[in-house]
Design a protein around this motif. Structure first.
Motif, short mmCIF file in Angstrom:
data_model
loop_
_atom_site.label_atom_id
_atom_site.label_comp_id
_atom_site.label_asym_id
_atom_site.label_seq_id
_atom_site.Cartn_x
_atom_site.Cartn_y
_atom_site.Cartn_z
N SER A 122 0.88 -1.17 0.00
CA SER A 122 0.00 0.00 0.00
C SER A 122 0.92 1.21 0.00
CB SER A 122 -0.88 0.02 1.25
OG SER A 122 -1.68 -1.14 1.30
N VAL A 123 0.39 2.34 -0.49
CA VAL A 123 1.20 3.56 -0.53
C VAL A 123 0.46 4.69 0.18
CG1 VAL A 123 2.32 5.28 -1.99
CG2 VAL A 123 2.35 2.87 -2.65
N TYR A 124 1.16 5.30 1.12
CA TYR A 124 0.68 6.47 1.86
C TYR A 124 1.45 7.66 1.28
CZ TYR A 124 0.21 9.58 5.95
OH TYR A 124 -0.04 10.64 6.81
N THR A 125 0.75 8.68 0.85
CA THR A 125 1.38 9.85 0.24
C THR A 125 0.91 11.10 0.98
OG1 THR A 125 1.27 8.73 -1.88
CG2 THR A 125 1.72 11.07 -1.94
N ILE A 126 1.87 11.99 1.26
CA ILE A 126 1.51 13.24 1.93
C ILE A 126 2.39 14.37 1.37
CG2 ILE A 126 3.02 12.84 3.92
CD1 ILE A 126 0.70 14.11 5.64
N PRO A 127 1.74 15.45 0.89
CA PRO A 127 2.51 16.58 0.38
C PRO A 127 3.11 17.41 1.53
CG PRO A 127 0.16 17.02 0.18
CD PRO A 127 0.29 15.64 0.73
N PHE A 128 4.21 18.08 1.22
CA PHE A 128 4.83 18.96 2.21
C PHE A 128 5.43 20.18 1.55
CE2 PHE A 128 8.33 16.14 0.94
CZ PHE A 128 9.37 17.04 0.76
N LYS A 129 5.69 21.18 2.37
CA LYS A 129 6.46 22.35 1.96
C LYS A 129 7.60 22.50 2.95
CE LYS A 129 2.98 25.00 -0.46
NZ LYS A 129 2.30 26.28 -0.59
N HIS A 130 8.77 22.78 2.41
CA HIS A 130 9.96 23.00 3.23
C HIS A 130 10.40 24.44 3.02
CE1 HIS A 130 13.68 21.93 5.32
NE2 HIS A 130 14.28 22.73 4.45
N TYR A 131 10.56 25.18 4.11
CA TYR A 131 10.93 26.59 4.03
C TYR A 131 12.37 26.76 4.49
CZ TYR A 131 5.89 27.03 3.74
OH TYR A 131 4.58 26.89 3.36
N ARG A 132 13.13 27.57 3.74
CA ARG A 132 14.51 27.82 4.11
C ARG A 132 14.63 29.16 4.79
NH1 ARG A 132 18.15 26.49 -1.06
NH2 ARG A 132 16.54 27.06 -2.49
#
Length: 132
Positions: A122-132
């Protein structure tokens, strides 16, 4: 040489460090879900494999997705994988860690591995944003 490598660490290592910090906590470890980064030897027990993908940066923000392969015993139904996905949501969904913010997840059963018929993917997918 090690010090030189550390000086070269950039955004790829920063993102990985933020994401993997979640799975190093005592609280996560107490869940007894074997957690493995991509490209590491796999155990026979149920486990998850973490893959981090991101796009080129746009200014101070990098967008990406965390793909987590959930590998469970085949032939027992979807419940074990969905329990792991629910546990991942407790730790990731709409949470922030250091410079990384996660959003809403998705889950998909993919089927039995042709090369590993004892395992169901099964595949669990979650979007993210990384801030510098």
């Amino acid at each position: 040489h090690h010090k030189d490598a550390e000086a070269l660490m950039g955004i790829n290592i920063d993102i990985q460090t933020d994401i993997f910090s979640v799975f190093k906590t005592d609280d996560w470890k107490s869940r007894n879900i074997i957690t493995i980064p991509e490209n590491v030897a796999l155990p026979d027990d149920d486990h998850i494999v973490i893959n981090v993908h991101h796009q080129p940066s746009e200014g101070n923000c990098i967008t990406g997705q965390l793909f987590i392969e959930i590998k469970t015993v085949s032939g027992v139904g979807p419940r074990p994988a969905r329990l792991i996905a629910d546990t991942l949501d407790l730790y990731l969904e709409q949470k922030s860690f250091s410079h990384t913010q996660f959003f809403r997840s998705s889950f998909s059963g993919k089927g039995v591995y042709a090369s590993e018929p004892a395992k169901y993917l099964s595949v669990y997918t979650i979007p993210f944003k990384h801030y510098r």
